[in-house]
Design a protein around this motif. Structure first.
Motif, PDB file in Angstrom:
ATOM      1  N   GLN A  24       0.815  -1.213   0.000  1.00  0.00           N
ATOM      2  CA  GLN A  24       0.000   0.000   0.000  1.00  0.00           C
ATOM      3  C   GLN A  24       0.851   1.268   0.000  1.00  0.00           C
ATOM      4  O   GLN A  24       0.415   2.311  -0.500  1.00  0.00           O
ATOM      5  CB  GLN A  24      -0.929   0.011   1.230  1.00  0.00           C
ATOM      6  N   ARG A  34      -0.829   8.308  -1.204  1.00  0.00           N
ATOM      7  CA  ARG A  34      -0.551   8.261   0.235  1.00  0.00           C
ATOM      8  C   ARG A  34       0.674   9.118   0.511  1.00  0.00           C
ATOM      9  O   ARG A  34       1.611   9.106  -0.281  1.00  0.00           O
ATOM     10  CB  ARG A  34      -0.231   6.825   0.658  1.00  0.00           C
ATOM     11  N   LYS A  85      11.523  -9.023  -0.754  1.00  0.00           N
ATOM     12  CA  LYS A  85      11.524 -10.076  -1.778  1.00  0.00           C
ATOM     13  C   LYS A  85      12.619  -9.795  -2.781  1.00  0.00           C
ATOM     14  O   LYS A  85      13.211  -8.713  -2.779  1.00  0.00           O
ATOM     15  CB  LYS A  85      10.156 -10.128  -2.469  1.00  0.00           C
ATOM     16  N   HIS A 118       9.858 -13.689  -5.093  1.00  0.00           N
ATOM     17  CA  HIS A 118       8.490 -13.154  -5.238  1.00  0.00           C
ATOM     18  C   HIS A 118       7.583 -14.080  -6.075  1.00  0.00           C
ATOM     19  O   HIS A 118       6.439 -14.324  -5.726  1.00  0.00           O
ATOM     20  CB  HIS A 118       8.551 -11.753  -5.869  1.00  0.00           C
ATOM     21  N   TRP A 119       8.095 -14.553  -7.206  1.00  0.00           N
ATOM     22  CA  TRP A 119       7.389 -15.547  -8.029  1.00  0.00           C
ATOM     23  C   TRP A 119       8.418 -16.585  -8.439  1.00  0.00           C
ATOM     24  O   TRP A 119       9.595 -16.246  -8.598  1.00  0.00           O
ATOM     25  CB  TRP A 119       6.756 -14.880  -9.266  1.00  0.00           C
ATOM     26  N   CYS A 148       7.493 -17.150  -2.301  1.00  0.00           N
ATOM     27  CA  CYS A 148       6.097 -16.708  -2.445  1.00  0.00           C
ATOM     28  C   CYS A 148       5.526 -17.394  -3.675  1.00  0.00           C
ATOM     29  O   CYS A 148       6.245 -17.575  -4.670  1.00  0.00           O
ATOM     30  CB  CYS A 148       5.980 -15.217  -2.732  1.00  0.00           C
ATOM     31  N   ASN A 149       4.270 -17.727  -3.605  1.00  0.00           N
ATOM     32  CA  ASN A 149       3.556 -18.225  -4.778  1.00  0.00           C
ATOM     33  C   ASN A 149       4.178 -19.509  -5.340  1.00  0.00           C
ATOM     34  O   ASN A 149       4.156 -19.730  -6.551  1.00  0.00           O
ATOM     35  CB  ASN A 149       3.511 -17.128  -5.859  1.00  0.00           C
ATOM     36  N   LEU A 200      -8.186 -10.094   3.258  1.00  0.00           N
ATOM     37  CA  LEU A 200      -9.454  -9.374   3.068  1.00  0.00           C
ATOM     38  C   LEU A 200      -9.822  -9.299   1.586  1.00  0.00           C
ATOM     39  O   LEU A 200     -10.742  -8.584   1.212  1.00  0.00           O
ATOM     40  CB  LEU A 200      -9.342  -7.948   3.640  1.00  0.00           C
ATOM     41  N   THR A 206     -14.177  -6.883   3.818  1.00  0.00           N
ATOM     42  CA  THR A 206     -14.591  -5.944   4.866  1.00  0.00           C
ATOM     43  C   THR A 206     -16.093  -5.670   4.727  1.00  0.00           C
ATOM     44  O   THR A 206     -16.702  -5.080   5.602  1.00  0.00           O
ATOM     45  CB  THR A 206     -13.868  -4.585   4.736  1.00  0.00           C
ATOM     46  N   ILE A 279      -0.514 -11.535   6.644  1.00  0.00           N
ATOM     47  CA  ILE A 279      -0.179 -10.175   6.172  1.00  0.00           C
ATOM     48  C   ILE A 279      -1.446  -9.460   5.731  1.00  0.00           C
ATOM     49  O   ILE A 279      -2.108  -9.902   4.782  1.00  0.00           O
ATOM     50  CB  ILE A 279       0.719 -10.170   4.912  1.00  0.00           C
ATOM     51  N   GLY A 281      -3.200  -5.535   4.727  1.00  0.00           N
ATOM     52  CA  GLY A 281      -2.909  -4.150   4.378  1.00  0.00           C
ATOM     53  C   GLY A 281      -3.853  -3.240   5.133  1.00  0.00           C
ATOM     54  O   GLY A 281      -4.974  -3.638   5.467  1.00  0.00           O
ATOM     55  N   ALA A 282      -3.408  -2.035   5.421  1.00  0.00           N
ATOM     56  CA  ALA A 282      -4.283  -1.069   6.100  1.00  0.00           C
ATOM     57  C   ALA A 282      -4.101   0.295   5.442  1.00  0.00           C
ATOM     58  O   ALA A 282      -2.979   0.727   5.191  1.00  0.00           O
ATOM     59  CB  ALA A 282      -3.939  -0.980   7.586  1.00  0.00           C
ATOM     60  N   ALA A 290      -8.556  -1.369  13.930  1.00  0.00           N
ATOM     61  CA  ALA A 290      -9.724  -2.250  13.804  1.00  0.00           C
ATOM     62  C   ALA A 290      -9.266  -3.684  13.520  1.00  0.00           C
ATOM     63  O   ALA A 290      -9.760  -4.639  14.137  1.00  0.00           O
ATOM     64  CB  ALA A 290     -10.628  -1.748  12.689  1.00  0.00           C
ATOM     65  N   TRP A 325      -5.125 -13.824 -10.139  1.00  0.00           N
ATOM     66  CA  TRP A 325      -5.285 -12.931 -11.281  1.00  0.00           C
ATOM     67  C   TRP A 325      -5.239 -13.591 -12.655  1.00  0.00           C
ATOM     68  O   TRP A 325      -5.651 -12.993 -13.621  1.00  0.00           O
ATOM     69  CB  TRP A 325      -4.215 -11.826 -11.224  1.00  0.00           C
TER      70      TRP A 325
HETATM   71  N1  LIG Z   1       3.638 -12.115  -2.506  1.00  0.00           N
HETATM   72  C1  LIG Z   1       2.684 -11.644  -3.260  1.00  0.00           C
HETATM   73  O1  LIG Z   1       2.591 -12.000  -4.457  1.00  0.00           O
HETATM   74  C2  LIG Z   1       1.680 -10.660  -2.672  1.00  0.00           C
HETATM   75  C3  LIG Z   1       0.541 -10.312  -3.425  1.00  0.00           C
HETATM   76  C4  LIG Z   1      -0.372  -9.423  -2.830  1.00  0.00           C
HETATM   77  C5  LIG Z   1      -0.126  -8.890  -1.561  1.00  0.00           C
HETATM   78  N2  LIG Z   1       1.010  -9.236  -0.884  1.00  0.00           N
HETATM   79  C6  LIG Z   1       1.301  -8.667   0.463  1.00  0.00           C
HETATM   80  O2  LIG Z   1       0.166  -8.781   1.287  1.00  0.00           O
HETATM   81  C7  LIG Z   1      -0.191  -7.500   1.832  1.00  0.00           C
HETATM   82  C8  LIG Z   1      -1.667  -7.498   2.146  1.00  0.00           C
HETATM   83  O3  LIG Z   1      -2.453  -7.944   1.023  1.00  0.00           O
HETATM   84  P1  LIG Z   1      -3.437  -6.965   0.274  1.00  0.00           P
HETATM   85  O4  LIG Z   1      -3.007  -5.610   0.549  1.00  0.00           O
HETATM   86  O5  LIG Z   1      -3.517  -7.469  -1.104  1.00  0.00           O
HETATM   87  O6  LIG Z   1      -4.828  -7.268   0.864  1.00  0.00           O
HETATM   88  P2  LIG Z   1      -5.778  -7.139   2.127  1.00  0.00           P
HETATM   89  O7  LIG Z   1      -5.068  -7.100   3.404  1.00  0.00           O
HETATM   90  O8  LIG Z   1      -6.681  -8.237   1.829  1.00  0.00           O
HETATM   91  O9  LIG Z   1      -6.536  -5.745   1.881  1.00  0.00           O
HETATM   92  C9  LIG Z   1      -5.985  -4.528   2.267  1.00  0.00           C
HETATM   93  C10 LIG Z   1      -6.909  -3.377   1.926  1.00  0.00           C
HETATM   94  O10 LIG Z   1      -8.217  -3.595   2.454  1.00  0.00           O
HETATM   95  C11 LIG Z   1      -8.758  -2.400   2.950  1.00  0.00           C
HETATM   96  N3  LIG Z   1      -8.970  -2.534   4.405  1.00  0.00           N
HETATM   97  C12 LIG Z   1      -8.111  -3.093   5.304  1.00  0.00           C
HETATM   98  N4  LIG Z   1      -8.641  -3.074   6.533  1.00  0.00           N
HETATM   99  C13 LIG Z   1      -9.849  -2.475   6.431  1.00  0.00           C
HETATM  100  C14 LIG Z   1     -10.864  -2.170   7.353  1.00  0.00           C
HETATM  101  N5  LIG Z   1     -10.766  -2.466   8.646  1.00  0.00           N
HETATM  102  N6  LIG Z   1     -11.991  -1.554   6.893  1.00  0.00           N
HETATM  103  C15 LIG Z   1     -12.122  -1.240   5.577  1.00  0.00           C
HETATM  104  N7  LIG Z   1     -11.189  -1.505   4.649  1.00  0.00           N
HETATM  105  C16 LIG Z   1     -10.054  -2.132   5.067  1.00  0.00           C
HETATM  106  C17 LIG Z   1      -7.755  -1.293   2.661  1.00  0.00           C
HETATM  107  O11 LIG Z   1      -8.084  -0.693   1.435  1.00  0.00           O
HETATM  108  P3  LIG Z   1      -7.868   0.921   1.246  1.00  0.00           P
HETATM  109  O12 LIG Z   1      -6.389   1.109   1.365  1.00  0.00           O
HETATM  110  O13 LIG Z   1      -8.393   1.183  -0.105  1.00  0.00           O
HETATM  111  O14 LIG Z   1      -8.647   1.571   2.346  1.00  0.00           O
HETATM  112  C18 LIG Z   1      -6.451  -2.066   2.577  1.00  0.00           C
HETATM  113  O15 LIG Z   1      -5.466  -1.407   1.813  1.00  0.00           O
HETATM  114  C19 LIG Z   1       0.352  -6.497   0.813  1.00  0.00           C
HETATM  115  O16 LIG Z   1       0.568  -5.215   1.356  1.00  0.00           O
HETATM  116  C20 LIG Z   1       1.668  -7.177   0.446  1.00  0.00           C
HETATM  117  O17 LIG Z   1       2.645  -6.927   1.445  1.00  0.00           O
HETATM  118  C21 LIG Z   1       1.896 -10.132  -1.412  1.00  0.00           C
END
Ligand SMILES: NC(=O)c1ccc[n+]([C@@H]2O[C@H](COP(=O)([O-])OP(=O)(O)OC[C@H]3O[C@@H](n4cnc5c(N)ncnc54)[C@H](OP(=O)(O)O)[C@@H]3O)[C@@H](O)[C@H]2O)c1
Length: 332
Positions: A24, A34, A85, A118-119, A148-149, A200, A206, A279, A281-282, A290, A325
């Motif tokens: 993020q 951001r 990574k 990473h991949w 990863c993956n 999420l 959410t 992991i 994201g926020a 939360a 994807w």
């Molecule tokens: N290795 C890989 O191939 C790979 C691929 C994808 C992700 N990742 C890692 O995983 C991390 C997390 O995955 P992700 O970011 O894809 O998904 P996630 O955690 O499923 O979703 C994060 C997003 O959900 C929203 N959110 C989070 N908490 C919330 C809440 N309490 N209420 C409302 N909305 C909320 C936010 O969106 P908004 O920011 O829009 O508010 C946030 O950016 C990434 O940052 C990365 O480090 C790794």
């Protein structure tokens, strides 16, 4: 604030059960703009709340995520377990070393705790990967190694080098359960922690979007959505009605426990055997605070059964391909 610690795989790393994802921090089309100061504040709040585990990558904003995380951890490096990574473009063992050194430069650190591919890097002989990682560990630049993956075949192949693999970062959520078919049991068997991402499903779990058309374009690229949506690359029909029916079924389950859907979704992933840390994201501190409440959620058998039933149709539709994807799976 105190938060429990769990060992990551067979490594010495002691990590919080929740890790802050730093993709993020790259902002852009995907996550919206951001400021650096808001991300620095987010990392500081995460540390104060007991999270010690942070996940970044060179691919996130072409190094911007690593740079911001480095700024944020200045003066508090010793409180953090930093996972990054290897760049997605690697053609030689030397590329792995160079990628790690560039990450260390951007992070302003002498070492990373966890370096992950990473991949799957299939074009590179596995012995070269093992030699490069071994060298980085010997020089003290990397404490532990993860992937990863990696699907079952890729994982077995790399394990064949004798290289200790402590974690496998994989997509896992109530709406993306493909890893349950094969790779999750295999990781458990080898003592490799599954390090789940997108618990999420990028915000979908959410409950903030009630219809497919409300979901922002980049996040409606996953195989849950119709393949003719903009930016989509999977070419499949998707399973939009099953996905939103599942969300409608999960919502009352969360309500019956007087918790948010986000907490229920994160807690469910965290509760799975073989998962050390999830992991998430926020977008801001409010979301961070939360989401941490997920650690208080306890499950009984009937709730787990209800969640299994609520998400079974999506699981069946998406099948054993964990790729979020691409229809032609990048997993082997
Ligand atoms: N290795 C890989 O191939 C790979 C691929 C994808 C992700 N990742 C890692 O995983 C991390 C997390 O995955 P992700 O970011 O894809 O998904 P996630 O955690 O499923 O979703 C994060 C997003 O959900 C929203 N959110 C989070 N908490 C919330 C809440 N309490 N209420 C409302 N909305 C909320 C936010 O969106 P908004 O920011 O829009 O508010 C946030 O950016 C990434 O940052 C990365 O480090 C790794």
């Amino acid at each position: 604030m105190k938060m429990i610690r769990r060992k990551l795989g067979l490594s010495e790393l002691e990590v919080s059960p929740l890790a802050l994802g730093c993709w993020q921090f790259a902002g852009g089309d995907y996550w919206g703009e951001r400021t650096e100061s808001s991300q620095v504040e987010l990392v500081s709040a995460a540390l104060d709340l007991g999270i010690n585990f942070f996940d970044t990558a060179p691919a996130y904003g072409d190094g911007e995520s690593e740079r911001v995380l480095g700024v944020a951890l200045k003066g508090r490096r010793d409180k953090a377990i930093v996972a990054t990574k290897v760049s997605s473009v690697i053609h030689s063992a030397d590329d792995i070393v160079k990628s790690c050194e560039e990450s260390l430069r951007l992070l302003q650190m002498d070492f990373v705790d966890l370096l992950q591919i990473h991949w799957p890097a299939r074009e590179l002989p596995r012995e070269e990967i093992a030699a490069a990682i071994g060298g980085l560990q010997k020089s003290g630049k990397v404490r532990a190694f993860g992937v990863c993956n990696y699907g079952p075949k890729d994982l077995a192949d790399l394990l064949g080098t004798g290289l200790p693999i402590v974690s496998n970062q994989l997509p896992y959520s109530l709406l993306s359960r493909a890893i349950e078919y094969e790779i999750l049991p295999l990781c458990r068997k080898h003592g490799i922690s599954v390090f789940p991402y997108s618990p999420l499903l990028q915000g979908l779990l959410t409950g903030r979007w009630r219809k497919p058309d409300e979901v922002p374009i980049p996040r409606a690229r996953t195989r849950h959505f119709r393949g003719n949506r903009p930016q989509s690359r999977h070419g499949e029909e998707g399973c939009e009605s099953e996905t939103f029916a599942a969300l409608d079924a999960i919502r009352p389950i969360a309500e019956s426990k007087a918790i948010s859907m986000s907490d229920l979704a994160i807690a469910w992933v965290a509760a799975q055997e073989g998962v050390s840390s999830v992991i998430f994201g926020a977008g801001d501190r409010t979301q961070l605070e939360a989401n941490i409440k997920a650690l208080d959620v306890k499950f009984d058998e009937s709730t787990l059964k209800a969640l299994d039933e609520a998400t079974a149709a999506v699981k069946a539709h998406l099948g054993a391909n964990p790729d979020l994807w691409m229809g032609e799976s990048r997993y082997r």
